[in-house]
Design an enzyme around this catalytic site. Structure first.
Site, mmCIF file in Angstrom:
data_model
loop_
_atom_site.group_PDB
_atom_site.id
_atom_site.type_symbol
_atom_site.label_atom_id
_atom_site.label_comp_id
_atom_site.label_asym_id
_atom_site.label_seq_id
_atom_site.Cartn_x
_atom_site.Cartn_y
_atom_site.Cartn_z
ATOM 1 N N HIS A 7 0.456 -1.566 0.292
ATOM 2 C CA HIS A 7 0.254 -0.230 0.125
ATOM 3 C C HIS A 7 0.719 1.608 -0.252
ATOM 4 C CE1 HIS A 7 0.349 -0.803 4.166
ATOM 5 N NE2 HIS A 7 0.662 0.337 4.033
ATOM 6 N N HIS A 81 4.393 7.101 4.032
ATOM 7 C CA HIS A 81 5.050 6.227 3.415
ATOM 8 C C HIS A 81 4.065 4.998 2.402
ATOM 9 C CE1 HIS A 81 2.149 4.440 6.333
ATOM 10 N NE2 HIS A 81 2.031 3.374 5.955
ATOM 11 N N GLU A 130 7.319 0.757 5.561
ATOM 12 C CA GLU A 130 7.267 0.004 6.095
ATOM 13 C C GLU A 130 7.329 -1.343 5.628
ATOM 14 O OE1 GLU A 130 2.798 0.238 6.758
ATOM 15 O OE2 GLU A 130 2.843 -1.061 8.569
HETATM 16 CO CO CO Z 1 0.893 1.087 6.586
#
Ligand code: CO
Length: 137
Positions: A7, A81, A130
């Site tokens: 994502h 992120h 991440e």
């Molecule tokens: Co995230």
């Protein structure tokens, strides 16, 4: 080491209006999740499924949310992120540390019920990264 882009996270000070914007303008309501509070991460999230990846809309939750600092510098919100999938988060953390990258804390359970960890943006071209361990099931 990294696999699929899981994502792209966008921080916002108004999750309700950001989610409405996506469900009414860029996507359809079926593509947009209900809000989920993640107190351990200090965020409330809404996911927008775009087919090949997802957007994670993030709003601060609680006074100690890590998102407040970001919104202080970016009052209109912005790219927060990128999340990439890894097969083995412990191996990924060990490799990053061996290469001198700053891993932020220990892996914690993230928005999808899977272990996640963050890597300092100053070690990653200015973007917070991440890593999420994908289910081996
Ligand atoms: Co995230």
């Amino acid at each position: 080491m990294i696999g699929r882009l899981n994502h792209v996270a966008i921080a916002t000070s108004d999750l309700k209006s950001a989610a409405a914007r996506y469900s009414q303008v860029l996507a359809t309501p079926e593509q947009v999740s209900e809000p989920a509070a993640l107190p351990d991460h200090g965020v409330t999230t809404v996911f927008v499924n775009t087919g090949n990846t997802k957007l994670e809309l993030l709003e601060p939750l609680g006074d100690n949310s890590p998102i407040w600092g970001f919104l202080g510098k970016n009052p209109d919100g912005g790219l927060h992120h990128l999340c990439f999938e890894v097969d083995d988060i412990a191996a990924a953390v060990a490799k990053l540390k061996a290469e001198g990258a700053r891993v932020l804390g220990e892996p914690k359970i993230g928005a999808h019920g899977l272990p996640v960890v963050f890597v300092h943006p100053k070690d990653m071209g200015g973007v917070l990264i991440e890593l999420e361990e994908v289910s081996k099931a």
